[in-house]
Motif scaffolding. Structure first.
Motif, PDB file in Angstrom:
ATOM      1  N   ALA A   1       0.838  -1.205   0.000  1.00 11.24           N
ATOM      2  CA  ALA A   1       0.000   0.000   0.000  1.00 11.24           C
ATOM      3  C   ALA A   1       0.870   1.251   0.000  1.00 11.24           C
ATOM      4  CB  ALA A   1      -0.937  -0.024   1.211  1.00 11.24           C
ATOM      5  N   GLU A   2       1.872   1.271   0.875  1.00  9.20           N
ATOM      6  CA  GLU A   2       2.746   2.448   0.967  1.00  9.20           C
ATOM      7  C   GLU A   2       3.510   2.691  -0.335  1.00  9.20           C
ATOM      8  OE1 GLU A   2       2.457   4.296   3.442  1.00  9.20           O
ATOM      9  OE2 GLU A   2       1.676   2.998   5.006  1.00  9.20           O
ATOM     10  N   SER A   3       4.042   1.595  -0.914  1.00  8.51           N
ATOM     11  CA  SER A   3       4.889   1.774  -2.099  1.00  8.51           C
ATOM     12  C   SER A   3       4.116   2.372  -3.262  1.00  8.51           C
ATOM     13  CB  SER A   3       5.486   0.434  -2.531  1.00  8.51           C
ATOM     14  OG  SER A   3       6.272  -0.092  -1.496  1.00  8.51           O
ATOM     15  N   HIS A   4       2.833   2.079  -3.333  1.00  9.49           N
ATOM     16  CA  HIS A   4       2.037   2.556  -4.468  1.00  9.49           C
ATOM     17  C   HIS A   4       0.983   3.576  -4.083  1.00  9.49           C
ATOM     18  CE1 HIS A   4       3.746  -0.338  -7.275  1.00  9.49           C
ATOM     19  NE2 HIS A   4       3.772  -1.173  -6.257  1.00  9.49           N
ATOM     20  N   MET A   5       0.942   3.945  -2.784  1.00  4.90           N
ATOM     21  CA  MET A   5      -0.070   4.886  -2.302  1.00  4.90           C
ATOM     22  C   MET A   5      -1.478   4.483  -2.780  1.00  4.90           C
ATOM     23  SD  MET A   5       0.730   7.257  -0.198  1.00  4.90           S
ATOM     24  CE  MET A   5       2.231   7.038   0.773  1.00  4.90           C
TER      25      MET A   5
ATOM     26  N   ILE B   1      11.252   2.521   0.028  1.00  3.81           N
ATOM     27  CA  ILE B   1      11.205   3.855   0.649  1.00  3.81           C
ATOM     28  C   ILE B   1      11.187   4.959  -0.416  1.00  3.81           C
ATOM     29  CG2 ILE B   1      12.367   3.183   2.804  1.00  3.81           C
ATOM     30  CD1 ILE B   1      14.941   4.522   1.634  1.00  3.81           C
ATOM     31  N   LEU B   2      11.460   4.600  -1.669  1.00  5.86           N
ATOM     32  CA  LEU B   2      11.464   5.615  -2.729  1.00  5.86           C
ATOM     33  C   LEU B   2      10.111   5.744  -3.411  1.00  5.86           C
ATOM     34  CD1 LEU B   2      14.920   4.807  -4.396  1.00  5.86           C
ATOM     35  CD2 LEU B   2      14.403   6.532  -2.648  1.00  5.86           C
ATOM     36  N   GLY B   3       9.180   4.863  -3.077  1.00  4.97           N
ATOM     37  CA  GLY B   3       7.908   4.842  -3.792  1.00  4.97           C
ATOM     38  C   GLY B   3       8.105   4.301  -5.194  1.00  4.97           C
ATOM     39  N   SER B   4       6.996   3.962  -5.851  1.00  4.90           N
ATOM     40  CA  SER B   4       7.093   3.382  -7.180  1.00  4.90           C
ATOM     41  C   SER B   4       5.926   3.856  -8.042  1.00  4.90           C
ATOM     42  CB  SER B   4       7.082   1.858  -7.081  1.00  4.90           C
ATOM     43  OG  SER B   4       7.377   1.294  -8.330  1.00  4.90           O
ATOM     44  N   SER B   5       6.091   3.760  -9.328  1.00  5.56           N
ATOM     45  CA  SER B   5       4.984   4.050 -10.245  1.00  5.56           C
ATOM     46  C   SER B   5       5.315   3.379 -11.561  1.00  5.56           C
ATOM     47  CB  SER B   5       4.838   5.549 -10.474  1.00  5.56           C
ATOM     48  OG  SER B   5       5.850   5.997 -11.364  1.00  5.56           O
ATOM     49  N   ARG B   6       4.368   3.428 -12.486  1.00  2.00           N
ATOM     50  CA  ARG B   6       4.614   2.859 -13.810  1.00  2.00           C
ATOM     51  C   ARG B   6       4.797   3.954 -14.866  1.00  2.00           C
ATOM     52  NH1 ARG B   6       3.739  -2.701 -13.497  1.00  2.00           N
ATOM     53  NH2 ARG B   6       2.470  -3.275 -11.713  1.00  2.00           N
ATOM     54  N   THR B   7       5.062   5.157 -14.409  1.00  2.00           N
ATOM     55  CA  THR B   7       5.279   6.273 -15.337  1.00  2.00           C
ATOM     56  C   THR B   7       6.345   5.924 -16.381  1.00  2.00           C
ATOM     57  OG1 THR B   7       4.770   7.842 -13.590  1.00  2.00           O
ATOM     58  CG2 THR B   7       6.024   8.696 -15.480  1.00  2.00           C
ATOM     59  N   ASN B   8       6.010   6.113 -17.646  1.00  2.00           N
ATOM     60  CA  ASN B   8       6.982   5.886 -18.720  1.00  2.00           C
ATOM     61  C   ASN B   8       7.384   7.240 -19.323  1.00  2.00           C
ATOM     62  OD1 ASN B   8       8.400   5.359 -21.030  1.00  2.00           O
ATOM     63  ND2 ASN B   8       7.185   3.533 -21.550  1.00  2.00           N
ATOM     64  N   PRO B   9       8.615   7.676 -19.048  1.00  2.00           N
ATOM     65  CA  PRO B   9       9.005   9.013 -19.478  1.00  2.00           C
ATOM     66  C   PRO B   9       9.133   9.118 -21.001  1.00  2.00           C
ATOM     67  CG  PRO B   9      10.895   7.850 -18.580  1.00  2.00           C
ATOM     68  CD  PRO B   9       9.702   6.976 -18.357  1.00  2.00           C
ATOM     69  N   LEU B  10       9.277   7.953 -21.650  1.00  2.00           N
ATOM     70  CA  LEU B  10       9.403   7.997 -23.118  1.00  2.00           C
ATOM     71  C   LEU B  10       8.067   8.324 -23.760  1.00  2.00           C
ATOM     72  CD1 LEU B  10      11.717   4.891 -23.625  1.00  2.00           C
ATOM     73  CD2 LEU B  10      12.357   7.302 -23.358  1.00  2.00           C
ATOM     74  N   LYS B  11       7.002   8.141 -23.009  1.00  2.00           N
ATOM     75  CA  LYS B  11       5.680   8.482 -23.523  1.00  2.00           C
ATOM     76  C   LYS B  11       5.244   9.872 -23.073  1.00  2.00           C
ATOM     77  CE  LYS B  11       4.151   3.693 -23.915  1.00  2.00           C
ATOM     78  NZ  LYS B  11       3.546   2.588 -23.154  1.00  2.00           N
ATOM     79  N   ALA B  12       6.020  10.447 -22.160  1.00  2.00           N
ATOM     80  CA  ALA B  12       5.679  11.797 -21.692  1.00  2.00           C
ATOM     81  C   ALA B  12       6.262  12.813 -22.673  1.00  2.00           C
ATOM     82  CB  ALA B  12       6.270  12.028 -20.311  1.00  2.00           C
ATOM     83  N   GLU B  13       5.583  13.920 -22.808  1.00  2.00           N
ATOM     84  CA  GLU B  13       6.061  14.938 -23.736  1.00  2.00           C
ATOM     85  C   GLU B  13       7.424  15.427 -23.275  1.00  2.00           C
ATOM     86  OE1 GLU B  13       3.134  18.062 -24.673  1.00  2.00           O
ATOM     87  OE2 GLU B  13       4.904  19.138 -25.453  1.00  2.00           O
TER      88      GLU B  13
ATOM     89  N   ARG C   1      11.676   9.915  -6.517  1.00  2.00           N
ATOM     90  CA  ARG C   1      10.429   9.365  -6.005  1.00  2.00           C
ATOM     91  C   ARG C   1       9.589   8.747  -7.127  1.00  2.00           C
ATOM     92  NH1 ARG C   1       8.452  10.650  -1.078  1.00  2.00           N
ATOM     93  NH2 ARG C   1       9.265  12.764  -1.011  1.00  2.00           N
ATOM     94  N   ASP C   2       9.013   7.575  -6.833  1.00  2.00           N
ATOM     95  CA  ASP C   2       8.023   6.935  -7.716  1.00  2.00           C
ATOM     96  C   ASP C   2       8.557   6.615  -9.112  1.00  2.00           C
ATOM     97  OD1 ASP C   2       6.350   7.297  -5.565  1.00  2.00           O
ATOM     98  OD2 ASP C   2       5.210   8.938  -6.458  1.00  2.00           O
ATOM     99  N   GLY C   3       9.639   5.903  -9.187  1.00  2.00           N
ATOM    100  CA  GLY C   3      10.168   5.430 -10.472  1.00  2.00           C
ATOM    101  C   GLY C   3      10.574   6.586 -11.375  1.00  2.00           C
ATOM    102  N   TRP C   4      10.303   6.452 -12.654  1.00  2.00           N
ATOM    103  CA  TRP C   4      10.730   7.464 -13.622  1.00  2.00           C
ATOM    104  C   TRP C   4       9.988   8.783 -13.444  1.00  2.00           C
ATOM    105  CZ3 TRP C   4      15.206   6.965 -15.732  1.00  2.00           C
ATOM    106  CH2 TRP C   4      15.715   5.678 -16.000  1.00  2.00           C
ATOM    107  N   ARG C   5       8.886   8.785 -12.679  1.00  2.00           N
ATOM    108  CA  ARG C   5       8.217  10.040 -12.399  1.00  2.00           C
ATOM    109  C   ARG C   5       9.143  10.991 -11.646  1.00  2.00           C
ATOM    110  NH1 ARG C   5       5.860  12.933  -9.124  1.00  2.00           N
ATOM    111  NH2 ARG C   5       6.061  11.610  -7.302  1.00  2.00           N
ATOM    112  N   GLY C   6      10.023  10.422 -10.800  1.00  2.00           N
ATOM    113  CA  GLY C   6      10.933  11.246 -10.012  1.00  2.00           C
ATOM    114  C   GLY C   6      11.828  12.134 -10.860  1.00  2.00           C
TER     115      GLY C   6
ATOM    116  N   ARG D   1       0.417  11.286   4.083  1.00  2.00           N
ATOM    117  CA  ARG D   1       1.296  10.510   3.199  1.00  2.00           C
ATOM    118  C   ARG D   1       1.432   9.048   3.608  1.00  2.00           C
ATOM    119  NH1 ARG D   1       4.072  13.341  -0.824  1.00  2.00           N
ATOM    120  NH2 ARG D   1       5.066  11.364  -1.247  1.00  2.00           N
ATOM    121  N   TYR D   2       0.382   8.484   4.168  1.00  2.00           N
ATOM    122  CA  TYR D   2       0.377   7.050   4.440  1.00  2.00           C
ATOM    123  C   TYR D   2      -0.781   6.428   3.678  1.00  2.00           C
ATOM    124  CZ  TYR D   2       4.032   7.257   7.870  1.00  2.00           C
ATOM    125  OH  TYR D   2       5.241   7.414   8.475  1.00  2.00           O
TER     126      TYR D   2
END
Lengths: 342, 342, 342, 342
Positions: free
Chosen positions: A158-162, C67-79, C38-43, A213-214
């Motif tokens: 939950a925390e890692s993906h909010m 502790i860094l958080g994660s996301s599936r953001t793909n910067p190659l698809k971002a403008e 933070r949050d993968g490539w979103r950072g 932020r939790y």
């Protein structure tokens, strides 16, 4: 003297520990011998038996399930059920019966012991902990432990993906597992069948959690219901016992949360993993003591009674007491947990 | 109002859960603020403090140990101890104190609360479960769980090699951990401090176990002693707190068994693994409820009291009740377990 | 030198162990400092950072999530994604980047490292164990352990009620978790995405299990599909990442089994409990070594490479190797397990 | 064809899983039948057998220990040992033998298979992971898991009391368990038999840990030795196998640390808990695959070989390869861990 033993209803970690304690003490201290009946009340009804002596119970203390098998067969609904049971007992020379089970199984024992002269002693069993007359039933602590460990694991995801994570635990009519595992697991919302919940309030708690932020964990008992009956059950089919399947509140709630808060929500339904496997140390202790005291009750000729936990003591109460009234979560106790919501 | 919190004595899984519950409820429901004192009574004695607010207690529920640190410092033995504590409380504007600890820590709280006008509320803590006035203390269930899991593991080694395995568990003056884990783990002999054991009888049980081709597990509390004082302690040195080290009964017993029965015997001393790590679900629940009720007692101005578990209720009792008398294993309860010996 | 670190994709037990090892070795041995994104490539895309030094990584080794958080953001698809990342790196004076992630995250690293001159080192991560070029990825062992423990628990319930229990585990495109946990848990049927299953054959195995009076456990990967496309998915909605939800094969299969064999069947979907919580010892070891070797690769200026496990060695391979081809279960290996079916 | 199976040496979680896999595949795929020999080489030496068929191996997959029993009997040292074994095999019509064991057990198999024409296939077993020719042996992962969990628990106690905790783990000649569990558990010092340690250096690491207000955990293999032979062994008695007891380094080291640093130090000796109980998922997987491939080797008539793990593949190697040379921890690998010391 020969004593019959049966286990009825849903399985619970600790059933084997009860059986072992009965057989060990009954054989060694009282010189009894034993006969197992297979699959709850179906056993004496159909004269289906399992040999039961000290070698048969070796090594079963830490094992979940029941070596006797279980079923929900109700002999009072079977044609000529009582007569057939008495016939089996006579034929097998069984002079006393220990019935280990929940509301239904013990209800039969009450009737047989009362009006029909079948000498029964009861051992209470319910994974949901909702039987009156006893502080706890074995299996409950194991179920709470499994649910708590799952909640521990879900926190990090939950925390890692909010995200919001909804955990659906057992509890059709009583919220004991939800309340205990929710408190032990540090849940941010706990929903129980005893009190209809307000989805907007739940979403409010969730939002306030995100603000610091939790990521929130919602623990919901399978029998919990929203206010105003807004819930559309996923599945209104009946299972093979004729019960309506109540599962689905977890998934329903996750979708509501997603649509109302815009946050991703995921559901985990713990299901049968809560009721299987090796019993916790507490449950082995409780089940063992229940077994020791049940056979003592037989030895004392104290039929129609059931063993029960009161504080740290095992006492005897009329079996009927256990089945008279469902033990639900007291509103004051639930309110105590409210400080952790949000 | 500002409330001080301290944790004294040996650490116990659940201390952090108590602290968190106190701070959450005190802050949110009563608007209190909090100050942590470091290392038990050393904190107020030396004005050594730890900031304590809601962010400080986030995430600590499942963690063993105590974020406040602990020690066995006794301020009543320190020069001018009481005056220095009162001075710290005045300087820090702390108007009430919650002391979480065992016999020694609570003994100080009783004295301070009684004769010296320091408003204290107690929370009982002992891994050994030997405090009167409460059915259970948190940490005990975790310790029993760790010991039971170890016994489960040792069974298979014992069987594979047809060896005796002696497991030494905690319990200097009371055999609760030995009794509960021994019963839960299916031990063949359980030895507790409350009753001196006879080595020959122990060897008899061991031999009868081997006769049915099973290997015996002996669970012995660290404080258990043989009859007639035959035991020569391995190590009569004193630890840094001035206590004589009683460890050694396990190894001593294994050697006696080897020489008297001719069977190989091995010892495992579980030691500190029993008191560290994440608390069990039961202990988190109990510790959390203790915390909630302790701060409520502060709010009610009910000083000199301690929270305690009775059945499923949390009640308040005079702190002095807890420390008046050690809660030892009742002989009848120990006798109950005897059916599994041998 | 300043090194950036990010974690992308679904979380996995062991991510924090990688981060800790990178920071410990990089700081102590090479004198680097670190910046978390933070949050993968979103950072790096949005210049969202997390301070990262030795105090920040204390105590995180046993903790799941990141502790860094994660996301599936793909910067190659971002403008203008690549330019923005390079801008962030320049502004933050980050000279090298360690990207910890799966196919998508590493795919971006390959592109950035290759065509765009961003010096990247990769660390492979996938709970499903389906990345080529490495024997195992961390998190997988933990997931298999959680699934195996669940299967252990379900056996006793299945036996007690003579029911079929279907366990749905993770694995969209590869059946590694199903195969390993199914073998370790003693499942009677294991179904994987690599090979379409025949429902009649599954029912045959189930019936033959019941014939020897044992109750069957069916382990099915979430991505497994029946032959001939007979399956009607419960839910064809898409999740917030645009993926079709494939969940449902477990419930679908249980209903098919019930209707074809007349036996009760129940489903447990393990879901997110498989990917959260404390990593197993093996995963902590692997993740720690991956971290140590990744920072060594940075130190060697060996960009465009990824660390990988080969036997007991950590080696370096081109990042592109990992993402070139999904690592699926070899038919011969799956066939090996077939001896336990039925 | 009838195949004999035996297990020798110290027990290891996973032995039963090997036996089960052998019997399942051998019976179902090749139509073999099986005979178990009791207690390692003592079985064929004294014609002591255990029935071994599919019902006999049901349910044993998750159980530690060995249903065949074990011993360290060396038939090459027994009078007329080889002849008696060949006689037993002839009498029992056993045409091939699968020996599951460590250095000693496999050493016998090498000799029998080589010079004496007894067709043997080996399965490597050592809890210490110190057999050459295989990446891992089953049981090792379980032992590392048990040790890591213990270290996790000890951290909180160490922190709460700012004490040094010394954990003695298995490993007489090789430090694999110490190294893996030490790394996985976040130990601050790891000491292995392969490299003599310097007590002053250890004390330096401990002090530097205290400086950042954290309490140190020291993991020491039972066979680790200080430089210059300063260690006085607690106990120079021999066990019943004639081995000198090496236990004691943990306690010795704790005392040295106390006297040199003035900090309290406590020891925990994990002992037999590391080798008993249910195998980890990894070990069940490995043991099962070893079993499947061992019976395949028998079927191929590939005698004198042993199964081994290489990466994710099971291969065959000459048995002699396993026993030729102890697999110890490579200095470079140990150095890798050094970044976490102190």
């Amino acid at each position: 003297m020969r004593v019959g033993v049966l286990t009825g209803g849903g399985d619970c970690p600790g059933l084997n520990a009860v059986i072992r304690a009965i057989v060990r003490k009954g054989t060694q201290e009282y010189g009894y011998d034993f006969l197992g009946f297979r699959d709850g009340w179906r056993g004496p009804l159909e004269n289906d038996t399992v040999p039961l002596d000290i070698p048969a119970v070796r090594g079963i203390l830490p094992r979940g399930g029941t070596i006797l098998g279980s079923s929900r067969t109700n002999p009072l609904k079977a044609e000529d059920g009582v007569r057939r049971i008495k016939e089996t007992l006579a034929k097998q020379e069984v002079e006393a019966l220990i019935a280990i089970g929940g509301e239904d199984t013990l209800g039969v024992a009450t009737r047989l012991s009362g009006g029909f002269g079948v000498p029964c002693v009861g051992v209470p069993k319910t994974i949901d902990n909702d039987l009156s007359a006893t502080d706890y039933t074995f299996g409950f602590d194991t179920a709470v432990g499994v649910a708590t460990e799952a909640i521990d694991r879900l926190h990090t995801t939950a925390e890692s993906h909010m995200r919001v994570l909804v955990v659906e635990v057992m509890g059709r009519h009583a919220g004991w597992i939800a309340l205990h595992s929710g408190l032990a697991g540090g849940a941010n919302v706990i929903l129980i069948p005893e009190q209809r919940f307000d989805v907007d309030q739940v979403c409010g708690w969730i939002q306030s959690r995100f603000k610091v932020r939790y990521a929130p964990i919602v623990v919901v008992a399978e029998g919990a219901m929203p206010k105003g009956g807004q819930m559309v059950l996923k599945d209104d089919s009946k299972d093979s016992f004729g019960h309506v399947r109540l599962s689905g509140v977890g998934e329903w709630l996750a979708k509501e949360i997603e649509s109302r808060t815009g946050k991703e929500a995921r559901t985990t339904v713990l299901g049968h993993t809560q009721r299987g496997g090796t019993p916790s140390a507490f449950d082995r202790w409780l089940a063992t003591r229940f077994g020791l005291h049940a056979i003592e009750a037989v030895h004392d000729g104290d039929f129609g009674t059931m063993v029960a936990l009161r504080g740290t003591d095992i006492v005897r109460v009329p079996i009927s007491e256990a089945t008279a009234k469902l033990k639900t979560v007291d509103p004051a106790l639930y309110a105590e947990a409210g400080v952790f919501f949000g």
